[in-house]
Scaffold this active site. Structure first.
Site, PDB file in Angstrom:
ATOM      1  N   TYR A 140       0.809  -1.224   0.000  1.00  0.00           N
ATOM      2  CA  TYR A 140       0.000   0.000   0.000  1.00  0.00           C
ATOM      3  C   TYR A 140       0.845   1.278   0.000  1.00  0.00           C
ATOM      4  CZ  TYR A 140      -4.024  -3.045   1.099  1.00  0.00           C
ATOM      5  OH  TYR A 140      -4.996  -4.022   1.085  1.00  0.00           O
ATOM      6  N   LYS A 195       5.908 -14.052   2.636  1.00  0.00           N
ATOM      7  CA  LYS A 195       5.854 -14.894   1.431  1.00  0.00           C
ATOM      8  C   LYS A 195       7.260 -14.968   0.839  1.00  0.00           C
ATOM      9  CE  LYS A 195       3.459 -17.337  -1.532  1.00  0.00           C
ATOM     10  NZ  LYS A 195       2.749 -18.595  -1.212  1.00  0.00           N
ATOM     11  N   ASP A 227      -0.256 -17.855   2.772  1.00  0.00           N
ATOM     12  CA  ASP A 227      -1.313 -18.789   2.372  1.00  0.00           C
ATOM     13  C   ASP A 227      -1.566 -19.808   3.479  1.00  0.00           C
ATOM     14  OD1 ASP A 227       1.264 -19.669   1.837  1.00  0.00           O
ATOM     15  OD2 ASP A 227       0.806 -20.561  -0.108  1.00  0.00           O
ATOM     16  N   ASP A 251      -4.188  -6.450   6.278  1.00  0.00           N
ATOM     17  CA  ASP A 251      -5.535  -5.997   5.908  1.00  0.00           C
ATOM     18  C   ASP A 251      -6.423  -7.219   5.635  1.00  0.00           C
ATOM     19  OD1 ASP A 251      -7.640  -4.375   5.103  1.00  0.00           O
ATOM     20  OD2 ASP A 251      -6.862  -4.087   3.076  1.00  0.00           O
ATOM     21  N   ASP A 255      -9.516  -9.273   8.301  1.00  0.00           N
ATOM     22  CA  ASP A 255     -10.919  -9.531   7.950  1.00  0.00           C
ATOM     23  C   ASP A 255     -11.228 -11.024   8.076  1.00  0.00           C
ATOM     24  OD1 ASP A 255     -11.129  -6.814   7.314  1.00  0.00           O
ATOM     25  OD2 ASP A 255     -12.340  -7.180   5.531  1.00  0.00           O
TER      26      ASP A 255
HETATM   27  C1  IPM Z   1      -8.818  -1.112   6.748  1.00  0.00           C
HETATM   28  C2  IPM Z   1      -9.506  -0.660   5.504  1.00  0.00           C
HETATM   29  C3  IPM Z   1      -8.650   0.335   4.765  1.00  0.00           C
HETATM   30  C4  IPM Z   1      -7.315  -0.303   4.498  1.00  0.00           C
HETATM   31  C5  IPM Z   1      -9.255   0.815   3.471  1.00  0.00           C
HETATM   32  C6  IPM Z   1     -10.611   1.413   3.668  1.00  0.00           C
HETATM   33  C7  IPM Z   1      -8.335   1.758   2.746  1.00  0.00           C
HETATM   34  O1  IPM Z   1      -9.825  -1.738   4.702  1.00  0.00           O
HETATM   35  O2  IPM Z   1      -8.538  -0.283   7.630  1.00  0.00           O
HETATM   36  O3  IPM Z   1      -8.534  -2.298   6.870  1.00  0.00           O
HETATM   37  O4  IPM Z   1      -7.163  -1.042   3.545  1.00  0.00           O
HETATM   38  O5  IPM Z   1      -6.404  -0.096   5.241  1.00  0.00           O
HETATM   39 MN    MN Z   2      -9.437  -3.640   5.558  1.00  0.00          MN
END
Ligand code: IPM
Ligand code: MN
Length: 363
Positions: A140, A195, A227, A251, A255
Site C-alpha cells: 500500500y 511470502k 497462504d 488488511d 478480515d
Molecule cells: C482497513 C480498511 C482500509 C485499508 C481501506 C478502507 C483503505 O480496509 O482499515 O482495513 O485497507 O487499510
Molecule cells: Mn481492511
C-alpha cells in the site's frame, strides 16, 4: 481532574450510529470513574465530506488531530464516491496513517461468549490473538502512485529496514505486555506472516525479524507463509498470540480473523505511532445497514476501550472489557450474522447498566 482532548470523526454510513453508542458508553465510564474527562471535538471527514468539499479531510481537522491526545474515528468511505483514478475518495487511512507516521495497526481478534462463530467447537478462550499490521509501507506504499498504461498496470511493494525493525519490535513488546500467551499452550509467541518462498522483499523482512527475535528470548518466534497462515487462522487459531505482517497481508488476514469471531462488527483497531494514535473499527461504513437499527457497535465500543488503555486509563479499559464480556454472557443482547438485535442504541443501554454493576463490584 485529568482531561483529554479527543477529536471525534463520526464518519459515513453507520459511522454516526455506532460512534454515538460508543460515546454514550464513554460518558457512562467518565461518570462512574469520576476522575477524568474526555472533551470531544467533533469534525466531519470522509466520503460525504469529500462530496461537499472536494477533499476528504480539512487542514484544520488535521491540525486539531495534531494537538489532540487521541482521535476516535468511525468508519468512512462510500463505494460510489471515487477519485478520478478510480480509488475510493472517502478513505482516510493513507492520510492519517502515513501523515502521522502511525506505523502499527493493532487488530485484536478475540472470540466473546455467546457470539456465533462459523468455527465448530471453538470456545471464547480459544481465539485470542492480535494482528500487528505494518501500517505505512508494504504494497500500500504504492497508494496513488501505481503506474497504469494501456495494456498493463503495476504497483510496487516497499519494505524498509527501519519499517521492518520497528514493527517487529512492536510485536515482541506486545507479546510480553499481553496478559496471556497463546491459548494453545499459554506461550508468548510472535508469528511473522510473509511470502519469502516467492518474493525477495519478504526474505529481507524475515531476516530482520530473526535478528530482532534474538533480543526477546522469552518469546517464541516463528515464520509462516501467508497462504498457510490463512488456513491456520481457521484450522487452529488457538496457536497464535501475536501475528506481525506486511500492510496488505494484515488488511486481508484481519478480515479473515474477524469472520471467525462473529464478523467485522467485533473488530476494533488502533493506529499507533510514537507520538499519536487513532482508534476505529476495522470495517467500512456498511451503507446497506443504515437506518435498519441492526448495526453492531461493539467494534467501535471496543475501539473506545483501546483508546482508554492508550490514554493510561487501564482500569477503566479493563472494566469496559468486563462489562462487554458479562453482557454477552447474560444474553443482554445477541450478535448473529454480524448484526445485533436492538441495534447500537440497545447495546449502549445494556452496557451502561452492566458497567454500573462492574464498577460497583470493583469496590
Ligand atoms: C482497513 C480498511 C482500509 C485499508 C481501506 C478502507 C483503505 O480496509 O482499515 O482495513 O485497507 O487499510
Ligand atoms: Mn481492511
Amino acid at each position: 481532574m485529568k482531561s483529554y482532548r479527543i477529536v471525534v470523526l463520526p464518519g459515513d454510513g453507520i459511522g454516526p450510529e455506532i460512534v454515538d453508542a460508543a460515546l454514550a458508553v464513554l460518558d457512562k465510564i467518565q461518570e462512574l470513574a469520576g476522575d477524568f474527562r474526555l472533551s470531544y471535538d467533533f469534525r466531519q471527514a470522509g466520503a460525504a465530506y469529500y462530496l461537499e468539499h472536494g477533499e476528504t479531510i480539512s487542514e484544520e481537522t488535521i491540525e486539531a488531530i495534531r494537538k489532540s491526545d487521541a482521535t476516535f474515528k468511525g468508519p468512512v468511505g462510500l463505494p460510489g464516491v471515487r477519485r478520478p483514478d478510480g480509488t475510493e475518495a472517502g478513505v482516510l487511512g493513507g492520510i492519517l496513517r502515513i501523515g502521522f507516521d502511525l506505523y502499527a495497526n493493532i487488530r485484536p481478534i478475540r472470540l466473546f461468549p455467546k457470539v456465533a462463530t462459523p468455527l465448530r467447537d471453538k470456545v471464547p478462550e480459544s481465539i485470542d490473538y492480535v494482528i500487528v499490521r505494518e501500517n505505512t509501507e508494504g504494497l500500500y506504499a504504492s497508494r496513488g502512485r501505481g503506474l497504469v498504461m494501456e495494456q498493463a498496470a503495476t504497483d510496487t511493494l516497499l519494505l524498509t529496514r527501519k519499517g521492518c525493525e520497528r514493527i517487529c519490535r512492536f510485536a515482541f513488546d506486545l507479546a510480553l505486555r499481553k496478559a496471556k500467551g497463546a491459548p494453545e499452550d499459554n506461550r508468548r509467541r510472535v508469528t511473522l506472516v510473509e511470502k519469502s518462498n516467492v518474493l525477495r522483499s519478504f526474505y529481507f523482512f524475515r531476516e530482520i525479524f530473526a535478528q530482532i527475535a534474538k533480543q526477546y528470548p522469552a518469546v517464541e518466534a516463528e515464520n509462516l507463509y501467508v497462504d498457510a497462515a490463512a488456513a491456520a487462522l481457521v484450522m487452529k487459531p488457538e496457536h497464535f498470540q501475536v501475528i506481525v505482517t506486511e500492510n496488505m497481508f494484515g488488511d486481508i488476514l484481519s478480515d479473515l480473523g474477524g469472520a471467525t469471531i462473529g464478523g467485522l462488527g467485533m473488530c476494533p483497531s488502533s493506529n499507533v505511532g510514537d507520538e499519536r494514535a487513532y482508534f476505529e473499527p476495522i470495517h467500512g461504513s456498511a451503507p446497506d445497514l443504515i437506518g435498519k437499527n441492526r448495526a453492531n457497535p461493539l467494534s467501535q465500543i471496543l475501539a473506545a476501550g483501546m483508546m482508554l488503555d492508550y490514554l493510561g486509563r487501564k482500569k477503566d479499559a479493563a472494566l469496559l472489557d468486563q462489562a462487554i464480556w458479562r453482557a454477552l454472557e447474560k444474553d443482554l443482547f445477541r450478535i448473529s450474522s454480524g448484526q445485533v438485535e436492538g441495534g447500537a442504541k440497545g447495546v449502549a443501554a445494556a452496557l451502561k447498566g452492566e458497567l454500573e454493576r462492574c464498577y460497583q463490584d470493583r469496590k
